[in-house]
Design a protein around this motif. Sequence first.
Motif, short mmCIF file in Angstrom:
data_model
loop_
_atom_site.label_atom_id
_atom_site.label_comp_id
_atom_site.label_asym_id
_atom_site.label_seq_id
_atom_site.Cartn_x
_atom_site.Cartn_y
_atom_site.Cartn_z
N GLY A 52 0.84 -1.19 0.00
CA GLY A 52 0.00 0.00 0.00
C GLY A 52 0.87 1.24 0.00
N TYR A 53 0.72 2.08 -1.00
CA TYR A 53 1.47 3.32 -1.07
C TYR A 53 0.64 4.45 -0.50
N LYS A 58 2.62 8.02 -3.90
CA LYS A 58 2.03 7.94 -5.24
C LYS A 58 2.36 9.19 -6.04
N SER A 59 2.16 10.36 -5.43
CA SER A 59 2.43 11.60 -6.16
C SER A 59 3.92 11.74 -6.48
N ALA A 82 10.30 3.26 -11.88
CA ALA A 82 9.60 3.68 -10.65
C ALA A 82 9.18 2.47 -9.82
N GLY A 83 9.19 1.30 -10.41
CA GLY A 83 8.89 0.08 -9.67
C GLY A 83 7.41 -0.24 -9.56
N ILE A 84 6.61 0.26 -10.51
CA ILE A 84 5.19 -0.03 -10.51
C ILE A 84 4.80 -0.56 -11.88
N SER A 85 3.59 -1.10 -12.00
CA SER A 85 3.13 -1.61 -13.28
C SER A 85 2.46 -0.49 -14.07
N GLU A 86 2.31 -0.73 -15.37
CA GLU A 86 1.65 0.27 -16.21
C GLU A 86 0.21 0.47 -15.74
N GLN A 87 -0.45 -0.61 -15.39
CA GLN A 87 -1.83 -0.53 -14.94
C GLN A 87 -1.93 0.34 -13.69
N TRP A 92 -3.37 5.34 -10.94
CA TRP A 92 -3.00 6.48 -10.09
C TRP A 92 -3.19 7.79 -10.83
N LYS A 93 -2.80 7.81 -12.10
CA LYS A 93 -2.90 9.05 -12.87
C LYS A 93 -4.37 9.46 -13.04
#
Length: 151
Positions: A52-53, A58-59, A82-87, A92-93
């Motif tokens: 959980g971020y 996240k920002s 950044a260590g996250i997935s595209e999804q 987040w965006k």
Amino acid sequence: MADESNAGPVAAAVATDAEVKAPTAKKRRSPRPQKAASEPAQSKTPAAKRRGYTEQEKSEKLKLIETQVSGGSTLKDAIKSAGISEQTYYHWKGAAKPVEQKDFKSTKPLPASDELADLVQLEEENQRLRKLLAEKLRAENAELRKRLGLD
């Protein structure tokens, strides 16, 4: 009857071949290791928990990705670094956008990026040039009609 006389030695040869080709003992394999005794389901390791971020993390990751993309990196590479997935990035965006921008029927136009502004400027110049070309073609057409006496 000659066949019967020949059958004797052949039968003896077949019998000797059978003795020679007797099946040999198979190689013995070493016994397989025993499987571990099954443990109760409760003692199994639990599945990995979701990371959980916080909103701040996240920002920060979104800003990091945007700076890398503006620096010339591809979006996929920036997301991977950044260590996250595209999804996750797109989720987040989308969640980070203000409510006004999510509404497509908004009366307020969205701010144009530099690329979009350049595209609009090129389209306006294209229209201006088309009008100029049309005027020149009309003038040449009118001059040609005068020379031919059609007007």
